[in-house]
Scaffold this motif. Structure first.
Motif, PDB file in Angstrom:
ATOM      1  N   ILE A 256       0.848  -1.193   0.000  1.00  0.00           N
ATOM      2  CA  ILE A 256       0.000   0.000   0.000  1.00  0.00           C
ATOM      3  C   ILE A 256       0.878   1.235   0.000  1.00  0.00           C
ATOM      4  O   ILE A 256       2.120   1.135   0.003  1.00  0.00           O
ATOM      5  N   MET A 257       0.220   2.396  -0.044  1.00  0.00           N
ATOM      6  CA  MET A 257       0.932   3.667   0.051  1.00  0.00           C
ATOM      7  C   MET A 257       0.978   4.095   1.504  1.00  0.00           C
ATOM      8  O   MET A 257      -0.037   4.103   2.208  1.00  0.00           O
ATOM      9  N   GLY A 258       2.178   4.473   1.976  1.00  0.00           N
ATOM     10  CA  GLY A 258       2.356   4.868   3.362  1.00  0.00           C
ATOM     11  C   GLY A 258       2.499   6.367   3.507  1.00  0.00           C
ATOM     12  O   GLY A 258       2.046   7.136   2.644  1.00  0.00           O
ATOM     13  N   PRO A 259       3.151   6.798   4.556  1.00  0.00           N
ATOM     14  CA  PRO A 259       3.356   8.236   4.794  1.00  0.00           C
ATOM     15  C   PRO A 259       4.097   8.888   3.640  1.00  0.00           C
ATOM     16  O   PRO A 259       5.011   8.295   3.045  1.00  0.00           O
ATOM     17  N   GLU A 260       3.715  10.097   3.330  1.00  0.00           N
ATOM     18  CA  GLU A 260       4.339  10.864   2.255  1.00  0.00           C
ATOM     19  C   GLU A 260       4.241  10.151   0.898  1.00  0.00           C
ATOM     20  O   GLU A 260       5.064  10.346   0.014  1.00  0.00           O
ATOM     21  N   GLY A 261       3.218   9.317   0.727  1.00  0.00           N
ATOM     22  CA  GLY A 261       3.042   8.624  -0.542  1.00  0.00           C
ATOM     23  C   GLY A 261       4.096   7.582  -0.831  1.00  0.00           C
ATOM     24  O   GLY A 261       4.310   7.217  -1.984  1.00  0.00           O
ATOM     25  N   GLU A 262       4.757   7.087   0.204  1.00  0.00           N
ATOM     26  CA  GLU A 262       5.844   6.121   0.040  1.00  0.00           C
ATOM     27  C   GLU A 262       5.271   4.712  -0.099  1.00  0.00           C
ATOM     28  O   GLU A 262       4.415   4.303   0.684  1.00  0.00           O
ATOM     29  N   PRO A 263       5.718   3.938  -1.091  1.00  0.00           N
ATOM     30  CA  PRO A 263       5.253   2.547  -1.206  1.00  0.00           C
ATOM     31  C   PRO A 263       5.762   1.726  -0.023  1.00  0.00           C
ATOM     32  O   PRO A 263       6.958   1.741   0.292  1.00  0.00           O
ATOM     33  N   ILE A 264       4.838   1.006   0.627  1.00  0.00           N
ATOM     34  CA  ILE A 264       5.227   0.194   1.779  1.00  0.00           C
ATOM     35  C   ILE A 264       4.577  -1.180   1.672  1.00  0.00           C
ATOM     36  O   ILE A 264       3.621  -1.387   0.925  1.00  0.00           O
ATOM     37  N   ARG A 265       5.125  -2.112   2.449  1.00  0.00           N
ATOM     38  CA  ARG A 265       4.565  -3.457   2.562  1.00  0.00           C
ATOM     39  C   ARG A 265       4.018  -3.576   3.978  1.00  0.00           C
ATOM     40  O   ARG A 265       4.730  -3.323   4.954  1.00  0.00           O
ATOM     41  N   SER A 266       2.742  -3.954   4.087  1.00  0.00           N
ATOM     42  CA  SER A 266       2.070  -3.961   5.393  1.00  0.00           C
ATOM     43  C   SER A 266       1.565  -5.356   5.725  1.00  0.00           C
ATOM     44  O   SER A 266       1.142  -6.107   4.827  1.00  0.00           O
ATOM     45  N   ILE A 267       1.632  -5.698   7.023  1.00  0.00           N
ATOM     46  CA  ILE A 267       1.059  -6.949   7.515  1.00  0.00           C
ATOM     47  C   ILE A 267       0.076  -6.599   8.632  1.00  0.00           C
ATOM     48  O   ILE A 267       0.396  -5.834   9.545  1.00  0.00           O
TER      49      ILE A 267
END
Length: 454
Positions: free
Chosen positions: A117-128
């Motif tokens: 998903i997109m994280g803080p500041e539009g940064e691509p992140i992997r979430s669990i």
């Protein structure tokens, strides 16, 4: 049509490239999947650690930031984040989230759920994410996330490393294909060289010197070589027999016509016609002989000896007519023409030169980069500019003031063409008259001409 060598090279190269591309795709996919699995396992481990900390701090979730020992969680936008949603909907986040929040799954699954998903500041992140229920029955939503920047960089580095490795493998594959092709085709190259040598040595090939796949072809080539030698020998004998058979009747006719002319009968037209018959027969026999000897590349003639004989003969003839002959010939000058053929060519040309010259003729023979050059010059009237092509035509005569059939040049050209030689008419730079330049190709050039003719 492509040669066998090119076909094998192209086929080997395409096969190697296809194998390398498929292997690279499979290997790269496997490595990237393993990297992602390792990344996801690390996320799951941090998620488990956060759940353990939450179990001991559920009464006071504000203490979570102090009990999760990872400096990255304390640095704003560090790339590592956690987020917990309490039973009452209160959201607790790591200091690295600053004032942002992670987007949780809509259905709040109770099983571990991995997402990009997109994280803080539009940064691509992997979430669990997982919704857990503690011992006191309270339900909490626990999320742990990490930036994909490091994962993307690792993947790019892996791709570059694999690309370099597969380029090296590709070059080795091409080198292997070239080496394999050269090794496989070596017997055919040897066969080609041996066939050319057998023309020189008039010997058969040895089938046992070649691989078993090529040996039947070698036996067939031996049979063809043997038949070709027999055909050439038979044709030359037939041409010689025919020449002898025709000489006697024409000689009788000439004697009879000469006797009639001596008795004051006008036999000029008849003798001229007989001369043309003799010339045409000579040309036809020359063609037959050349057609069967021109292909035999093992024929060699010492031109130096032929030039010496012509020098003695035509010097005497020129001296009787008050003329002079000059000769220059390189020693041991060998050519790839039958002796009878080249002597008929030179004899015809010298006869013409002596007939049309004023006072001098010359014969020069030398070796050149392309083979052997023969130059016959005279100080006669020469050929008018632009009329050289007419003079080379069969029976072409630009001046009928002197006797002749006009077939001497045609016979010479027929004989020379059978050996790939060239005849050109030029203006003599030495005497100002006609210069006939003959170039007889050497061994390498002769092989090229025969290959093209085949």
């Amino acid at each position: 049509m492509l040669s066998l060598r090119r076909r094998a090279m192209i086929g080997g190269a395409l096969s190697a490239m296809a194998s390398i591309l498929v292997g690279a795709f499979v290997l790269l996919s496997s490595i990237e999947n393993n990297v992602l699995d390792r990344f996801d396992r690390a996320l799951a481990d941090r998620h488990s650690q956060l759940v353990v900390v939450l179990s001991g701090s559920s009464n006071d979730p504000s203490l979570l930031s102090e009990r999760v020992y990872d400096p990255a969680y304390s640095t704003p936008y560090s790339g590592r984040y956690w987020q917990i949603t309490g039973p009452d909907g209160t959201v607790y986040t790591s200091n690295s989230m600053f004032d942002s929040a992670l987007r949780e799954p809509v259905d709040s699954p109770s099983a571990l759920t991995l997402r990009s998903i997109m994280g803080p500041e539009g940064e691509p992140i992997r979430s669990i994410y997982q919704k857990i229920t503690l011992e006191d029955g309270s339900a909490w939503g626990v999320s742990v996330a990490e930036s994909l920047t490091a994962l993307t960089a690792e993947r790019q580095q892996t791709r570059r490393s694999l690309l370099l490795a597969f380029v090296l493998v590709g070059l080795l594959g091409l080198a292997g294909a070239f080496l394999q092709t050269t090794t496989i085709l070596h017997p055919l190259d040897k066969l080609r060289r041996d066939v050319a040598m057998r023309w020189e040595q008039d010997e058969d090939l040895t089938p046992s010197d070649y691989p078993e796949e090529v040996a039947p072809l070698v036996a067939d080539i031996n049979e063809l070589l043997s038949r070709n030698r027999d055909i050439i020998a038979r044709a030359r004998r037939q041409a010689a027999d025919l020449a002898h058979a025709l000489k006697t009747p024409t000689a009788i006719l000439r004697n009879e016509l000469t006797l009639l002319a001596a008795q004051n009968h006008d036999m000029h037209a008849s003798l001229d016609a007989l001369d043309r018959v003799d010339a045409q027969l000579g040309r036809s026999l020359a063609r037959m002989r050349a057609a069967n000897s021109g292909a035999a590349v093992n024929i060699r003639t010492d031109l130096s000896n032929s030039v010496a004989r012509f020098t003695r003969l035509f010097s005497s003839m020129a001296e009787r007519e008050g003329k002079a002959m000059h000769t220059a010939c390189a020693p041991e000058l060998n050519i790839r023409m039958d002796q009878q053929d080249i002597e008929e060519v030179i004899g015809n040309l010298l006869d013409n030169a002596l007939k049309w010259c004023e006072t001098e003729i010359s014969l020069t023979a030398r070796k050149t980069t392309g083979g052997v050059e023969i130059l016959i010059e005279d100080d006669g009237p020469g050929i008018p500019e632009g009329r050289e092509r007419d003079a080379l035509k069969s029976g072409g005569r630009l001046d009928s003031s002197k006797p002749g059939t006009g077939l001497g040049l045609a016979i010479a050209i027929d004989l020379l063409q059978a050996y790939g030689a060239v005849l050109n008419l030029e203006k003599s730079a030495r005497f100002g008259g006609l210069a006939v330049r003959i170039v007889i190709p050497g061994k390498s050039r002769m092989a090229v001409l025969q290959k093209a003719a085949a």
